[in-house]
Write a protein that holds these residues in place. Structure first.
Motif, mmCIF file in Angstrom:
data_model
loop_
_atom_site.group_PDB
_atom_site.id
_atom_site.type_symbol
_atom_site.label_atom_id
_atom_site.label_comp_id
_atom_site.label_asym_id
_atom_site.label_seq_id
_atom_site.Cartn_x
_atom_site.Cartn_y
_atom_site.Cartn_z
ATOM 1 N N ASP A 175 67.266 5.604 90.168
ATOM 2 C CA ASP A 175 66.490 4.614 89.416
ATOM 3 C C ASP A 175 67.454 3.577 88.829
ATOM 4 O O ASP A 175 68.501 3.931 88.288
ATOM 5 N N LEU A 176 67.062 2.334 88.911
ATOM 6 C CA LEU A 176 67.909 1.249 88.393
ATOM 7 C C LEU A 176 67.811 1.125 86.869
ATOM 8 O O LEU A 176 68.610 0.419 86.253
ATOM 9 N N LEU A 221 59.094 5.691 95.161
ATOM 10 C CA LEU A 221 58.201 5.077 94.162
ATOM 11 C C LEU A 221 58.801 3.837 93.524
ATOM 12 O O LEU A 221 58.074 3.081 92.865
ATOM 13 N N GLY A 261 60.405 5.929 85.937
ATOM 14 C CA GLY A 261 59.239 5.117 85.579
ATOM 15 C C GLY A 261 58.049 6.006 85.226
ATOM 16 O O GLY A 261 58.182 7.224 85.059
ATOM 17 N N PHE A 262 56.904 5.385 85.144
ATOM 18 C CA PHE A 262 55.682 6.076 84.704
ATOM 19 C C PHE A 262 55.296 7.198 85.683
ATOM 20 O O PHE A 262 55.424 8.389 85.360
ATOM 21 N N ILE A 263 54.880 6.843 86.875
ATOM 22 C CA ILE A 263 54.411 7.874 87.816
ATOM 23 C C ILE A 263 55.588 8.725 88.293
ATOM 24 O O ILE A 263 55.495 9.954 88.377
ATOM 25 N N SER A 315 56.218 -3.245 89.373
ATOM 26 C CA SER A 315 54.845 -2.736 89.469
ATOM 27 C C SER A 315 53.787 -3.536 88.701
ATOM 28 O O SER A 315 52.610 -3.211 88.790
ATOM 29 N N THR A 363 65.405 -0.423 85.121
ATOM 30 C CA THR A 363 64.957 -1.755 84.708
ATOM 31 C C THR A 363 64.229 -1.586 83.373
ATOM 32 O O THR A 363 64.158 -0.476 82.836
ATOM 33 N N ASN A 365 46.487 4.238 87.715
ATOM 34 C CA ASN A 365 46.842 5.462 86.985
ATOM 35 C C ASN A 365 46.841 5.213 85.483
ATOM 36 O O ASN A 365 47.129 4.110 85.036
ATOM 37 N N ASP A 402 70.528 0.846 92.589
ATOM 38 C CA ASP A 402 69.548 -0.109 93.100
ATOM 39 C C ASP A 402 69.193 0.238 94.549
ATOM 40 O O ASP A 402 70.094 0.377 95.385
ATOM 41 N N ILE A 403 67.907 0.334 94.850
ATOM 42 C CA ILE A 403 67.505 0.645 96.234
ATOM 43 C C ILE A 403 67.903 -0.463 97.211
ATOM 44 O O ILE A 403 67.888 -0.256 98.413
ATOM 45 N N GLY A 446 62.096 1.452 83.487
ATOM 46 C CA GLY A 446 62.671 2.777 83.687
ATOM 47 C C GLY A 446 63.212 3.316 82.376
ATOM 48 O O GLY A 446 63.851 2.589 81.616
ATOM 49 N N TYR A 456 52.580 -9.250 93.792
ATOM 50 C CA TYR A 456 52.810 -7.791 93.746
ATOM 51 C C TYR A 456 52.167 -7.112 94.946
ATOM 52 O O TYR A 456 52.826 -6.376 95.698
ATOM 53 N N LYS A 462 53.830 -5.136 98.173
ATOM 54 C CA LYS A 462 53.563 -3.726 98.503
ATOM 55 C C LYS A 462 52.968 -3.626 99.920
ATOM 56 O O LYS A 462 53.304 -2.708 100.671
HETATM 57 P P1 NAD Z 1 56.923 1.653 86.836
HETATM 58 O O1 NAD Z 1 57.122 0.178 86.729
HETATM 59 O O2 NAD Z 1 56.517 2.418 85.635
HETATM 60 O O3 NAD Z 1 58.273 2.333 87.370
HETATM 61 C C1 NAD Z 1 59.036 1.759 88.393
HETATM 62 C C2 NAD Z 1 60.417 2.415 88.372
HETATM 63 O O4 NAD Z 1 61.198 1.850 89.443
HETATM 64 C C3 NAD Z 1 61.183 2.144 87.074
HETATM 65 O O5 NAD Z 1 61.748 3.357 86.598
HETATM 66 C C4 NAD Z 1 62.271 1.166 87.485
HETATM 67 O O6 NAD Z 1 63.464 1.282 86.729
HETATM 68 C C5 NAD Z 1 62.492 1.548 88.944
HETATM 69 N N1 NAD Z 1 63.045 0.436 89.739
HETATM 70 C C6 NAD Z 1 62.609 -0.845 89.768
HETATM 71 N N2 NAD Z 1 63.383 -1.575 90.599
HETATM 72 C C7 NAD Z 1 64.302 -0.723 91.129
HETATM 73 C C8 NAD Z 1 65.366 -0.870 92.063
HETATM 74 N N3 NAD Z 1 65.644 -2.057 92.620
HETATM 75 N N4 NAD Z 1 66.099 0.211 92.387
HETATM 76 C C9 NAD Z 1 65.838 1.418 91.818
HETATM 77 N N5 NAD Z 1 64.856 1.625 90.927
HETATM 78 C C10 NAD Z 1 64.092 0.561 90.576
HETATM 79 O O7 NAD Z 1 55.911 1.858 88.036
HETATM 80 P P2 NAD Z 1 54.758 2.955 88.239
HETATM 81 O O8 NAD Z 1 53.520 2.456 87.625
HETATM 82 O O9 NAD Z 1 55.291 4.277 87.878
HETATM 83 O O10 NAD Z 1 54.579 2.868 89.823
HETATM 84 C C11 NAD Z 1 55.399 3.645 90.687
HETATM 85 C C12 NAD Z 1 54.998 3.369 92.125
HETATM 86 O O11 NAD Z 1 53.637 3.696 92.319
HETATM 87 C C13 NAD Z 1 55.151 1.897 92.526
HETATM 88 O O12 NAD Z 1 55.611 1.873 93.863
HETATM 89 C C14 NAD Z 1 53.734 1.346 92.442
HETATM 90 O O13 NAD Z 1 53.553 0.293 93.338
HETATM 91 C C15 NAD Z 1 52.930 2.564 92.825
HETATM 92 N N6 NAD Z 1 51.568 2.627 92.257
HETATM 93 C C16 NAD Z 1 51.362 2.473 90.913
HETATM 94 C C17 NAD Z 1 50.065 2.612 90.399
HETATM 95 C C18 NAD Z 1 49.779 2.484 88.917
HETATM 96 O O14 NAD Z 1 48.626 2.496 88.514
HETATM 97 N N7 NAD Z 1 50.783 2.381 88.053
HETATM 98 C C19 NAD Z 1 49.011 2.882 91.260
HETATM 99 C C20 NAD Z 1 49.265 3.014 92.623
HETATM 100 C C21 NAD Z 1 50.549 2.906 93.109
#
Ligand code: NAD
Ligand code: DAU
Length: 348
Positions: free
Chosen positions: A35-36, A83, A12-14, A87, A38, A186, A61-62, A41, A156, A160
């Motif tokens: 990573d699943l 992570l 995913g992103f972060i 999201s 989705t 972010n 899948d977690i 991802g 959401y 969390k």
């Molecule tokens: P994102 O949606 O870009 O990425 C999430 C990733 O999780 C994806 O690659 C997806 O395929 C994977 N995923 C989803 N369900 C899954 C499952 N059941 N099993 C395995 N993998 C799975 O999210 P993001 O923005 O990168 O955020 C990452 C984490 O950081 C999250 O926990 C989010 O709550 C937290 N967060 C995000 C931000 C933000 O601004 N984006 C800020 C603070 C915290």
């Protein structure tokens, strides 16, 4: 002892920025990315490190307890950086159960495997990556600290918050070594374009309307994603077990002001007359339960670990715009298919 780290949500992103930082910085660690894949991802986020000898990708899948057991055993996992999540707040409004499944049940499944597999060990760590949205909303003044009461308002943020509580419950009940961080919004490369900043950049490029929810005076505290990854690295290595660290940019922007900045930077970058992009701004129906203002007090991580954000907004937004314009194919790939229907439904 070598570190064998399970990083969830690494496509995913972060997560992709965290994976890259760890794979490149710590050659002697084994990094397993679970990573699943989705809609959010994307392995294209990691093409530069995919063949690194200290990196393994597993699609899964977690929520799958058997797979978690197998991964802990096979890779001798002694640390988790968690992570993986659903999201996006807007999607949690239309499909809350997916968020409850992944964010709550998935986190519980991982915690339970860690508890069983580690059996009271102290040389292990479960790092849970969370959000400032668990604290609810601020008024005109004040900042979220680590002591702020939880008051989540969207499915959401409630999911969390629940996952944070489970992590702390495993620490207190089973002595599972844990650490948590709660971060603000972010931005940067590889963010899925359902989120405000890449959505606005992409729409300006294609001369599409720029949808602003409500009056546009909602405030977010924006942080360059690579600064978040650096903070995660520091907390992982130097954070105190059982502690929580807030991470934020000291960088509050009302949505409308941020969108206007993006408009002006994009006009300049695309060689269009100044003011052109602003004409696309369209105020639309508000997000239900929309939190008015988020802002983080990051004093604890600054004082305890010496972390501060590195980029100012002008630099960060310029870098971000450059990345999206240089990576047109990435944007085309992620906006084709399912996303188009999501976009049409969301902004109909
Ligand atoms: P994102 O949606 O870009 O990425 C999430 C990733 O999780 C994806 O690659 C997806 O395929 C994977 N995923 C989803 N369900 C899954 C499952 N059941 N099993 C395995 N993998 C799975 O999210 P993001 O923005 O990168 O955020 C990452 C984490 O950081 C999250 O926990 C989010 O709550 C937290 N967060 C995000 C931000 C933000 O601004 N984006 C800020 C603070 C915290
Ligand atoms: O604060 C941390 C959180 O930041 C993370 O936990 C979430 O995973 C992440 O998605 C983000 O949540 P937000 O809801 O704040 O981000 P989003 O980009 O969706 O929206 C930012 C602000 O812009 C928010 O006030 C809603 C508004 N917005 C968003 C979209 C998508 C609009 O006005 N129009 C839009 O089209």
């Amino acid at each position: 002892m070598s570190k064998n780290i399970l990083i969830t949500g690494g496509a995913g992103f972060i997560g992709s920025h965290v994976i890259r930082l760890f794979v490149n910085s710590y050659e002697d660690y084994n990094i397993v990315n679970l990573d699943l894949l989705t809609y959010a991802g994307n392995l294209e986020n990691l093409t530069d490190i995919k063949d690194a000898p200290n990196y393994t990708f597993v699609k899964g899948d977690i929520c799958d307890a058997d797979l978690m057991d197998q991964l802990f055993e096979e890779h001798q996992i002694n640390a988790v950086i968690h992570l993986a999540a659903e999201s996006h707040v807007d999607r949690s409004i239309t499909d809350p159960l997916s968020f409850i499944r992944t964010n709550i049940f998935g986190t519980a499944t991982l915690l339970n495997t860690a508890r069983k597999y580690w059996k009271g060990r102290e040389d292990v760590l479960f790092y849970h990556v969370s959000t400032d949205e668990v604290y609810g909303t601020l008024g005109e003044t004040g900042l979220f600290t680590e002591a702020t009461s939880y008051d989540p308002r969207s499915p959401y943020s409630a999911s969390k918050a629940s996952s944070d509580h489970l992590v702390r419950a495993y620490y207190h009940t089973y002595d599972l070594p844990v650490v948590l961080s709660n971060c603000s919004n972010n931005y940067g490369p590889n963010q899925f374009p359902e989120k405000l900043i890449p959505l606005i950049i992409n729409n300006i490029k294609h001369n599409k309307q720029l949808p602003i929810y409500g009056d546009g005076k909602y405030t977010r505290d924006w942080l360059w994603v690579k600064d978040h990854a650096e903070a995660i690295d520091l907390i992982f290595h130097q954070g105190a077990v059982g502690e929580t660290y807030n991470i934020g940019g000291h960088n509050e922007w009302k949505n409308i002001d941020l969108v206007e900045l993006l408009c002006d930077l994009m006009d300049e970058k695309l060689g269009r007359p100044q003011g052109e992009a602003r004409k696309l701004i369209t105020f639309i129906k508000d997000r239900p339960g929309h939190d008015r203002r988020y802002a983080i007090d990051a004093a604890k991580i600054q004082d305890a670990l010496g972390w501060t954000p590195s980029l100012n907004t002008q630099e960060g937004m310029t870098e971000t715009i450059k990345w999206y314009l240089d990576n047109e194919q990435w944007m085309e790939n992620v906006t084709s298919g399912e996303y188009q229907k999501y976009y049409d439904d969301q902004y109909a």
